[in-house]
Design an enzyme around this catalytic site. Structure first.
Site, PDB file in Angstrom:
ATOM      1  N   HIS A   4      -5.412   3.061  -2.075  1.00 21.53           N
ATOM      2  CA  HIS A   4      -5.468   2.310  -2.685  1.00 21.53           C
ATOM      3  C   HIS A   4      -5.169   1.052  -1.034  1.00 21.53           C
ATOM      4  CE1 HIS A   4      -3.563   3.185  -6.174  1.00 21.53           C
ATOM      5  NE2 HIS A   4      -4.609   2.127  -6.862  1.00 21.53           N
ATOM      6  N   GLU A  20      -1.634  10.142  -4.515  1.00 19.80           N
ATOM      7  CA  GLU A  20      -2.032   8.962  -3.880  1.00 19.80           C
ATOM      8  C   GLU A  20      -1.186   7.928  -4.320  1.00 19.80           C
ATOM      9  OE1 GLU A  20      -3.640   5.174  -4.312  1.00 19.80           O
ATOM     10  OE2 GLU A  20      -4.459   6.439  -5.602  1.00 19.80           O
ATOM     11  N   SER A  71      -6.383   5.616  -8.853  1.00 18.75           N
ATOM     12  CA  SER A  71      -5.387   4.858  -9.342  1.00 18.75           C
ATOM     13  C   SER A  71      -5.429   5.120 -10.665  1.00 18.75           C
ATOM     14  CB  SER A  71      -5.853   2.818  -9.243  1.00 18.75           C
ATOM     15  OG  SER A  71      -4.325   2.356  -9.015  1.00 18.75           O
TER      16      SER A  71
END
Length: 291
Positions: free
Chosen positions: A262, A195, A96
């Protein structure tokens, strides 16, 4: 050493992560400011940078594991002691917002890192398969193999073919935010991993279009598409359609449906090591990030 370079973390979830790591025979140690908080940041910039540099300088520390993402890593990457990183390379794990840290470490030290769950562990999202994937990536020198899952939302994103290159990238928002900074890697000949979470399809379109217009996708060898979790809005266009539209005409293999990101059952992969994306067979194979 467990560090929090981005957003504030939850001690109860970190306690669960420490339980897992201890069960693997590791000796997790909390960085001095791991539980600090300054609004949406895990403490002031100088504290977060100090924890990172302390971990990189300590010869007893062999791994630097981030507790979570959130926001804030870009604010401290210019304060990292890259000479210390180069002198004593260690495995660095996170995802992330930690993509910003991983891109900086690749730029400053050519350090391969590990894109995997944070230590603030949540069993409902990262079940035993996620734990085993992280453990294997951290503690073995076996190649990491991730197979396309038909159940993933991005599974329809597919351009057949096979390509080999260094796997780079991670969170799409952070890759796009790195354009124009020293940390944006040269993706010529690379496999790009993307992502994201909670980004509406039009925003995913905007980021990918920005990367295209900036020319950074022109020399790609291939694309590995992970999970795009909670990426929906009221328009009748899904995120998979956007990904297929913006990536499908690059003339390279594109493999979607990879459980990396995630979403539930997140798997771990090294970044900064050689990888092969076989979109025809639906397999991403990545060289180990540890020796």
């Amino acid at each position: 050493m467990l560090v929090s370079p981005s957003g504030p973390t939850r001690p109860d979830r970190v306690a669960r992560g420490i339980e897992l790591l201890t069960g693997w025979g590791l000796r997790p140690v909390l960085a001095p400011h791991a539980y600090a908080r300054h609004g949406y940041l895990a403490g002031a910039d100088e504290l977060r940078a100090a924890d990172l540099n302390a971990a990189f300088a300590d010869p007893d520390v062999r791994g630097v594991l981030c507790t979570r993402g959130g926001y804030g890593a870009q604010r401290v990457v210019d304060a990292i002691d890259m000479a210390a990183v180069r002198r004593d390379p260690k495995v660095v794990t996170g995802f992330s917002d930690i993509t910003a840290l991983q891109l900086a470490l690749w730029r400053g030290a050519r350090l391969a890192t590990v894109h995997g769950p944070g230590v603030a562990w949540l069993d409902s999202r990262t079940p035993p398969v996620s734990a085993q994937s992280l453990r294997s990536a951290l503690m073995t020198t076996e190649p990491v193999v991730v197979k396309r899952s038909e159940g993933e939302q991005t599974a329809p994103v597919l351009v057949p073919g096979t390509a080999t290159g260094v796997l780079l990238g991670g969170n799409l928002s952070l890759v796009a935010s790195s354009v124009g900074t020293p940390d944006m890697p040269d993706l010529t000949g690379a496999i790009l991993l993307v992502e994201d979470v909670q980004e509406a399809p039009y925003r995913v379109d905007r980021m990918l279009t920005h990367l295209r217009r900036a020319g950074v996708l022109a020399g790609l060898a291939g694309v590995a598409v992970g999970q795009f979790t909670d990426c929906a809005d009221d328009w009748a266009v899904g995120v998979s359609e956007v990904l297929a539209d913006r990536l499908g005409d690059l003339g390279v293999p594109v493999l979607g449906g990879l459980p990396i990101g995630h979403g539930a059952g997140q798997l771990t992969v090294p970044v900064g090591t050689l990888a092969t994306v076989d979109a025809t067979a639906g397999i991403l194979t990545v060289s180990p990030g540890v020796t």
